[in-house]
Design a protein around this motif. Sequence first.
Motif, PDB file in Angstrom:
ATOM      1  N   ARG A  68       0.732  -1.265   0.004  1.00 16.52           N
ATOM      2  CA  ARG A  68       0.026   0.142  -0.161  1.00 16.52           C
ATOM      3  C   ARG A  68       0.907   1.228   0.035  1.00 16.52           C
ATOM      4  N   ILE A  69       0.567   2.137  -0.937  1.00 14.13           N
ATOM      5  CA  ILE A  69       1.365   3.452  -1.176  1.00 14.13           C
ATOM      6  C   ILE A  69       0.697   4.734  -1.160  1.00 14.13           C
ATOM      7  N   ARG A  70       0.914   5.476  -0.368  1.00 16.11           N
ATOM      8  CA  ARG A  70       0.494   6.847  -0.518  1.00 16.11           C
ATOM      9  C   ARG A  70       1.226   7.661  -1.542  1.00 16.11           C
ATOM     10  N   THR A  74      -0.106  14.427 -10.150  1.00 12.91           N
ATOM     11  CA  THR A  74       0.159  15.716 -10.673  1.00 12.91           C
ATOM     12  C   THR A  74      -0.168  15.906 -12.151  1.00 12.91           C
ATOM     13  N   VAL A  75      -1.233  16.395 -12.353  1.00  5.70           N
ATOM     14  CA  VAL A  75      -1.511  16.889 -13.628  1.00  5.70           C
ATOM     15  C   VAL A  75      -0.413  17.732 -14.541  1.00  5.70           C
ATOM     16  N   LYS A  76      -0.064  17.227 -15.717  1.00  9.84           N
ATOM     17  CA  LYS A  76       1.025  17.936 -16.514  1.00  9.84           C
ATOM     18  C   LYS A  76       0.606  17.709 -17.681  1.00  9.84           C
ATOM     19  N   GLY A  77      -0.303  18.812 -18.342  1.00 17.01           N
ATOM     20  CA  GLY A  77      -1.057  18.823 -19.726  1.00 17.01           C
ATOM     21  C   GLY A  77      -2.018  17.858 -19.672  1.00 17.01           C
ATOM     22  N   ASP A  78      -1.934  16.888 -20.692  1.00 15.83           N
ATOM     23  CA  ASP A  78      -2.823  15.896 -20.738  1.00 15.83           C
ATOM     24  C   ASP A  78      -2.285  14.489 -20.137  1.00 15.83           C
ATOM     25  N   ARG A  79      -1.082  14.598 -19.200  1.00 17.40           N
ATOM     26  CA  ARG A  79      -0.621  13.498 -18.680  1.00 17.40           C
ATOM     27  C   ARG A  79      -0.827  13.584 -16.781  1.00 17.40           C
ATOM     28  N   LEU A  80      -0.751  12.373 -16.194  1.00 16.79           N
ATOM     29  CA  LEU A  80      -0.923  12.226 -14.967  1.00 16.79           C
ATOM     30  C   LEU A  80       0.377  11.753 -14.490  1.00 16.79           C
ATOM     31  N   GLU A  81       1.053  12.330 -13.683  1.00 19.15           N
ATOM     32  CA  GLU A  81       2.503  11.714 -12.999  1.00 19.15           C
ATOM     33  C   GLU A  81       1.964  11.199 -11.625  1.00 19.15           C
ATOM     34  N   VAL A  82       2.213  10.153 -11.279  1.00 19.50           N
ATOM     35  CA  VAL A  82       2.267   9.627  -9.921  1.00 19.50           C
ATOM     36  C   VAL A  82       3.420   9.379  -9.080  1.00 19.50           C
ATOM     37  N   SER A  83       3.643   9.955  -8.078  1.00 20.97           N
ATOM     38  CA  SER A  83       4.805   9.984  -7.354  1.00 20.97           C
ATOM     39  C   SER A  83       4.998   9.532  -5.904  1.00 20.97           C
ATOM     40  N   PHE A  84       5.951   9.180  -5.533  1.00 17.33           N
ATOM     41  CA  PHE A  84       5.891   8.285  -4.220  1.00 17.33           C
ATOM     42  C   PHE A  84       5.646   9.338  -3.053  1.00 17.33           C
ATOM     43  N   GLN A  85       5.128   9.044  -2.065  1.00 13.68           N
ATOM     44  CA  GLN A  85       4.949   9.947  -0.771  1.00 13.68           C
ATOM     45  C   GLN A  85       5.424   9.178   0.224  1.00 13.68           C
ATOM     46  N   SER A  86       4.762   7.905   0.478  1.00 12.74           N
ATOM     47  CA  SER A  86       5.087   6.972   1.589  1.00 12.74           C
ATOM     48  C   SER A  86       4.329   5.684   1.511  1.00 12.74           C
ATOM     49  N   PHE A  87       4.672   4.805   2.372  1.00 15.62           N
ATOM     50  CA  PHE A  87       3.865   3.430   2.372  1.00 15.62           C
ATOM     51  C   PHE A  87       2.611   3.909   3.322  1.00 15.62           C
ATOM     52  N   ASP A  89       1.750   3.261   6.306  1.00 14.41           N
ATOM     53  CA  ASP A  89       1.898   3.576   7.545  1.00 14.41           C
ATOM     54  C   ASP A  89       2.666   4.691   7.817  1.00 14.41           C
ATOM     55  N   GLY A  90       3.150   5.561   6.666  1.00 14.44           N
ATOM     56  CA  GLY A  90       3.442   6.640   6.762  1.00 14.44           C
ATOM     57  C   GLY A  90       5.130   6.496   6.629  1.00 14.44           C
ATOM     58  N   SER A  91       5.555   5.660   6.590  1.00  9.45           N
ATOM     59  CA  SER A  91       7.135   5.121   6.663  1.00  9.45           C
ATOM     60  C   SER A  91       7.640   5.215   5.334  1.00  9.45           C
ATOM     61  N   THR A  92       8.787   5.570   4.985  1.00  9.93           N
ATOM     62  CA  THR A  92       9.463   5.563   3.873  1.00  9.93           C
ATOM     63  C   THR A  92      10.247   4.111   3.322  1.00  9.93           C
ATOM     64  N   VAL A  93      10.026   3.075   4.222  1.00  9.06           N
ATOM     65  CA  VAL A  93      10.783   1.831   4.050  1.00  9.06           C
ATOM     66  C   VAL A  93       9.550   0.848   3.991  1.00  9.06           C
ATOM     67  N   ASN A  94       9.676  -0.060   3.245  1.00  4.59           N
ATOM     68  CA  ASN A  94       8.559  -1.234   3.220  1.00  4.59           C
ATOM     69  C   ASN A  94       8.565  -1.944   4.490  1.00  4.59           C
ATOM     70  N   ARG A  95       7.357  -3.025   4.559  1.00  4.77           N
ATOM     71  CA  ARG A  95       7.286  -3.598   5.828  1.00  4.77           C
ATOM     72  C   ARG A  95       8.538  -4.840   6.127  1.00  4.77           C
ATOM     73  N   VAL A  98      13.025  -2.295   3.860  1.00  8.75           N
ATOM     74  CA  VAL A  98      13.875  -1.925   2.531  1.00  8.75           C
ATOM     75  C   VAL A  98      13.265  -0.556   1.939  1.00  8.75           C
ATOM     76  N   LYS A  99      14.179   0.374   1.733  1.00  8.59           N
ATOM     77  CA  LYS A  99      13.827   1.600   1.012  1.00  8.59           C
ATOM     78  C   LYS A  99      13.819   1.428  -0.251  1.00  8.59           C
ATOM     79  N   GLU A 100      12.714   1.147  -0.751  1.00  6.12           N
ATOM     80  CA  GLU A 100      12.340   0.813  -2.448  1.00  6.12           C
ATOM     81  C   GLU A 100      12.418   2.203  -3.379  1.00  6.12           C
ATOM     82  N   TYR A 101      11.718   3.315  -2.630  1.00  2.26           N
ATOM     83  CA  TYR A 101      11.604   4.495  -3.345  1.00  2.26           C
ATOM     84  C   TYR A 101      11.991   5.878  -2.302  1.00  2.26           C
ATOM     85  N   THR A 102      12.384   6.805  -3.020  1.00  2.00           N
ATOM     86  CA  THR A 102      12.430   8.057  -2.364  1.00  2.00           C
ATOM     87  C   THR A 102      11.305   8.946  -2.377  1.00  2.00           C
TER      88      THR A 102
END
Length: 140
Positions: A68-70, A74-87, A89-95, A98-102
Amino acid sequence: MVRFAAIAFSGFAFVASAFAAGPWDGTYVYEQGLGKGAGGISLFVTHTLTIDGPQCRLKAEGYQTNERIRCNATVKGDRLEVSFQSFRDGSTVNRFGVKEYTINQPLFTLARKGDGIVTTWQGYNRNGIDTAGLPTFRKL
Protein backbone atom coordinates in the motif's frame (compact mmCIF):
# COMPACT_ATOMS: atom_id res chain seq x y z
CA MET A 1 -35.86 38.66 -3.28
CA VAL A 2 -35.00 37.56 -6.82
CA ARG A 3 -31.64 39.32 -6.56
CA PHE A 4 -30.87 37.53 -3.27
CA ALA A 5 -31.74 34.17 -4.85
CA ALA A 6 -29.47 34.91 -7.84
CA ILE A 7 -26.57 35.81 -5.53
CA ALA A 8 -27.14 32.74 -3.36
CA PHE A 9 -27.29 30.46 -6.42
CA SER A 10 -24.11 31.91 -7.94
CA GLY A 11 -22.31 31.43 -4.60
CA PHE A 12 -23.50 27.81 -4.49
CA ALA A 13 -22.33 27.22 -8.07
CA PHE A 14 -18.89 28.61 -7.20
CA VAL A 15 -18.56 26.36 -4.13
CA ALA A 16 -19.75 23.32 -6.09
CA SER A 17 -17.20 23.95 -8.84
CA ALA A 18 -14.42 24.26 -6.25
CA PHE A 19 -15.20 20.71 -5.09
CA ALA A 20 -15.74 19.24 -8.55
CA ALA A 21 -13.75 16.14 -9.42
CA GLY A 22 -10.57 16.60 -11.42
CA PRO A 23 -10.22 15.05 -14.88
CA TRP A 24 -8.24 12.08 -13.54
CA ASP A 25 -10.17 11.50 -10.29
CA GLY A 26 -11.46 7.98 -9.82
CA THR A 27 -10.26 4.40 -9.51
CA TYR A 28 -8.01 2.65 -12.03
CA VAL A 29 -7.09 -1.03 -12.10
CA TYR A 30 -4.25 -2.91 -13.75
CA GLU A 31 -4.43 -6.71 -13.59
CA GLN A 32 -0.87 -7.81 -14.24
CA GLY A 33 -0.35 -11.36 -15.47
CA LEU A 34 2.92 -12.86 -14.26
CA GLY A 35 2.76 -16.05 -16.30
CA LYS A 36 2.24 -19.62 -15.14
CA GLY A 37 3.32 -20.99 -11.78
CA ALA A 38 3.73 -24.53 -10.55
CA GLY A 39 1.05 -26.83 -11.94
CA GLY A 40 0.21 -24.35 -14.71
CA ILE A 41 -1.67 -21.94 -12.40
CA SER A 42 -1.84 -18.37 -13.75
CA LEU A 43 -0.24 -15.84 -11.41
CA PHE A 44 -1.55 -12.26 -11.09
CA VAL A 45 -1.00 -9.01 -9.22
CA THR A 46 -3.80 -6.45 -9.17
CA HIS A 47 -2.69 -2.81 -8.94
CA THR A 48 -5.46 -0.42 -7.86
CA LEU A 49 -4.84 3.33 -8.16
CA THR A 50 -7.34 5.67 -6.47
CA ILE A 51 -6.99 9.36 -7.34
CA ASP A 52 -8.63 12.17 -5.38
CA GLY A 53 -7.27 15.50 -6.61
CA PRO A 54 -3.56 15.76 -5.85
CA GLN A 55 -3.64 12.77 -3.49
CA CYS A 56 -3.68 9.14 -4.49
CA ARG A 57 -3.34 5.64 -3.11
CA LEU A 58 -1.79 2.66 -4.85
CA LYS A 59 -2.58 -0.86 -3.71
CA ALA A 60 -0.86 -3.96 -5.13
CA GLU A 61 -2.21 -7.39 -4.17
CA GLY A 62 -1.64 -10.83 -5.57
CA TYR A 63 1.10 -13.39 -6.00
CA GLN A 64 3.72 -12.70 -3.29
CA THR A 65 2.59 -9.05 -3.25
CA ASN A 66 0.79 -6.96 -0.63
CA GLU A 67 1.76 -3.30 -0.79
CA ARG A 68 0.00 0.00 0.00
CA ILE A 69 1.48 3.32 -1.11
CA ARG A 70 0.42 6.91 -0.50
CA CYS A 71 1.21 8.96 -3.57
CA ASN A 72 0.86 12.36 -5.22
CA ALA A 73 -1.01 12.81 -8.49
CA THR A 74 0.19 15.78 -10.55
CA VAL A 75 -1.53 16.80 -13.80
CA LYS A 76 1.00 17.86 -16.43
CA GLY A 77 -0.84 18.85 -19.60
CA ASP A 78 -2.76 15.77 -20.76
CA ARG A 79 -0.72 13.44 -18.53
CA LEU A 80 -0.86 12.45 -14.87
CA GLU A 81 2.37 11.85 -12.98
CA VAL A 82 2.15 9.56 -9.95
CA SER A 83 4.95 9.96 -7.41
CA PHE A 84 5.80 8.24 -4.11
CA GLN A 85 5.05 9.88 -0.76
CA SER A 86 5.13 7.01 1.75
CA PHE A 87 3.86 3.57 2.49
CA ARG A 88 0.44 3.25 4.15
CA ASP A 89 1.91 3.55 7.67
CA GLY A 90 3.69 6.83 6.79
CA SER A 91 7.10 5.17 6.60
CA THR A 92 9.50 5.49 3.68
CA VAL A 93 10.65 1.87 4.06
CA ASN A 94 8.53 -1.17 3.20
CA ARG A 95 7.32 -3.75 5.74
CA PHE A 96 10.68 -5.53 5.47
CA GLY A 97 12.62 -2.36 6.30
CA VAL A 98 13.82 -1.87 2.70
CA LYS A 99 13.86 1.60 1.12
CA GLU A 100 12.43 0.95 -2.38
CA TYR A 101 11.53 4.54 -3.26
CA THR A 102 12.46 8.09 -2.31
CA ILE A 103 9.93 10.82 -1.48
CA ASN A 104 8.58 12.48 -4.66
CA GLN A 105 10.17 9.81 -6.88
CA PRO A 106 8.07 9.41 -10.05
CA LEU A 107 6.53 5.93 -10.11
CA PHE A 108 4.73 6.14 -13.47
CA THR A 109 2.87 8.52 -15.77
CA LEU A 110 -0.59 7.97 -17.27
CA ALA A 111 -1.70 9.54 -20.55
CA ARG A 112 -4.97 9.22 -22.45
CA LYS A 113 -4.66 7.71 -25.92
CA GLY A 114 -7.96 7.42 -27.76
CA ASP A 115 -10.31 5.52 -25.47
CA GLY A 116 -7.42 3.94 -23.56
CA ILE A 117 -4.69 4.87 -21.13
CA VAL A 118 -0.97 4.54 -21.80
CA THR A 119 1.39 3.97 -18.88
CA THR A 120 5.01 5.09 -18.90
CA TRP A 121 6.72 3.18 -16.11
CA GLN A 122 9.40 4.90 -14.09
CA GLY A 123 10.41 3.86 -10.55
CA TYR A 124 7.47 1.59 -9.66
CA ASN A 125 8.43 -2.01 -8.90
CA ARG A 126 6.11 -4.32 -10.89
CA ASN A 127 7.82 -7.70 -10.35
CA GLY A 128 10.16 -7.18 -13.29
CA ILE A 129 7.59 -7.96 -16.00
CA ASP A 130 7.95 -5.89 -19.20
CA THR A 131 4.63 -4.33 -20.24
CA ALA A 132 5.92 -1.90 -22.86
CA GLY A 133 3.19 -1.34 -25.44
CA LEU A 134 0.63 -3.48 -23.58
CA PRO A 135 -2.59 -2.16 -22.03
CA THR A 136 -2.29 -1.57 -18.30
CA PHE A 137 -4.56 0.66 -16.19
CA ARG A 138 -8.24 1.03 -17.02
CA LYS A 139 -10.71 3.32 -15.28
CA LEU A 140 -13.53 1.67 -13.37
